[in-house]
Design an enzyme around this catalytic site. Structure first.
Site, short mmCIF file in Angstrom:
data_model
loop_
_atom_site.label_atom_id
_atom_site.label_comp_id
_atom_site.label_asym_id
_atom_site.label_seq_id
_atom_site.Cartn_x
_atom_site.Cartn_y
_atom_site.Cartn_z
N GLY A 83 0.79 -1.19 -0.02
CA GLY A 83 -0.19 0.07 0.04
C GLY A 83 0.98 1.28 0.09
O GLY A 83 1.98 1.19 -0.40
N ASP A 122 -0.62 -12.93 -2.06
CA ASP A 122 -0.57 -11.25 -2.22
C ASP A 122 -1.05 -10.84 -0.40
O ASP A 122 -1.53 -9.63 -0.52
CB ASP A 122 -1.48 -10.74 -3.26
#
Ligand code: ZN
Length: 383
Positions: A68, A281
């Site tokens: 992120g 992921d």
């Protein structure tokens, strides 16, 4: 302390039937029809009757220091905890950086991998990130791989993504050269783990690279290949040429294919099923749709997807299990220590309930980490 796992239906990941497994000193000591405890100093007997027994899962794509950050400072995802990983049945991981290599570094990644190892997991990393030139510890991709025990390759190198470095074919060749060199000198797998984005080129840059060079196709591991239908078509073509296909858990059936559907398609295509792997992921960001907030990828979604596939009667249990055990261990060259239930392998053993595929036990190095779905060993700062 020895443990005898009694009468579980064992998948190594091939179906070897109902067996007893003796574990001790972190290793699988013996697998046979009936192991008698006489002569062992101290032992625990674990009744696995009616359970399914697998090697611990391997996840080759986890953002252990958080992904992120593409929506400002408050969108940086925190570091992962031990329990987030173990409750997904995962005992071996490869950590990686993603897009943000400004506020995060390979050194932090390496240290986090060492911390998780202290907490019991088997951990590896890739050097580099989305960006080229790659961020490294020693100054070169090759020397990171050759000299740092935990570094198995480079990744995730981004192609076909608007956030990538948009490097050309010559640079791609040079990255692969570094990885090959480091892998040979360090006697490592030397993999180029690739993030394939939503870009319209898809796998085309990788096809071009392979066309112009003699690199072994097995050293490339393109990931997220189920993210959209066009890319998945390319993935089937890539697999038919002997290339690895890594699909990502938690994908919905909107734009792409969920793991179950993608798995079925690969198995029915005639492609060598040993080329298919699934990764989580985990702890990366999931971009929000239509203005909704970004989400956080969960390692647990890997477990949920695999459990769903194990329960699906149209899929064969050994082929499903291999996608998160043997196939991954072979491409990372950590087989047969990992990815198999075999005498001399590490005692990473996942025992599932037959009826719902919930976790009965996860043993890592012979110790219980998860009991009845709950993490019983916690990380240092974990509640
Ligand atoms: Zn990615």
């Amino acid at each position: 302390m020895f443990k005898i796992l009694k009468k579980g239906h064992c998948f190594n990941p091939s179906d070897i039937g109902v067996k007893d497994i003796l574990i001790g000193c972190g290793k699988i000591i013996r697998i046979s029809d009936d192991i008698k405890p006489e002569g062992l100093f101290e032992y625990d007997l674990v009744d696995c009757t009616g359970k399914l027994v697998f090697p611990g899962f391997i996840d080759q794509h986890i953002h252990i220091i958080g992904g992120g950050g593409e929506d400002g400072s408050d969108s940086r995802i925190p570091e992962i905890s031990l329990g987030d990983i173990t409750t997904a049945g995962v005992s071996t991981i490869v950590g990686l950086l993603g897009f943000d290599d400004i506020t995060r570094s390979v050194i932090t990644l390496l240290l986090k991998a060492r911390a998780l190892e202290k907490e019991g997991l088997s951990t590896f990393i890739y050097t580099g990130s989305y960006s080229i030139p790659a961020q490294t510890v020693t100054g070169h991709i090759s020397s990171d791989i050759a000299l740092i025990d935990k570094v198995l390759g480079v990744g995730e190198i981004a192609i076909s993504d608007y956030r990538s470095s948009h490097f050309g074919l010559q640079t791609f060749k040079e990255i692969a050269a570094e990885v090959l060199k480091g892998g040979l000198i360090g006697k490592k797998a030397g993999v180029v783990h690739l993030h394939i984005g939503e870009g319209k080129e898809g796998l085309t840059p990788l096809f071009s690279l392979l066309e112009e060079t003699e690199y072994p196709i097995g050293m490339f591991v393109p990931s997220h290949l189920n993210r959209n239908k066009r890319l998945f078509e390319q993935a089937l073509m890539y697999g038919s040429r002997g290339g690895n296909i890594d699909i990502t858990a938690g994908e919905d059936e909107g734009g792409g294919y969920g793991v179950r559907k993608a798995m079925k398609a690969v198995f029915e295509s005639g492609i060598n099923p040993g080329l298919l792997t699934v990764s989580s992921d985990g702890n990366g960001s999931i971009p929000g749709i239509n203005g909704s907030k970004d989400g956080v990828g969960k390692v647990k979604s890997l477990f949920d997807d695999i459990a769903g596939c194990l329960l699906d009667r149209e899929l064969q249990i050994p082929m499903v299990a291999a996608c998160v055990t043997e196939n991954v261990a072979r491409l990372l060259k950590i087989y047969p220590e990992k990815g198999v239930l075999k005498q001399g392998s590490d005692a990473d053993v996942l025992v599932l309930n037959r009826e719902d595929m919930g976790i009965f036990r996860l043993f890592i190095g012979g110790e219980v980490y998860v009991k009845d779905g709950t993490a019983v060993k916690k990380g240092r700062f974990e509640e």
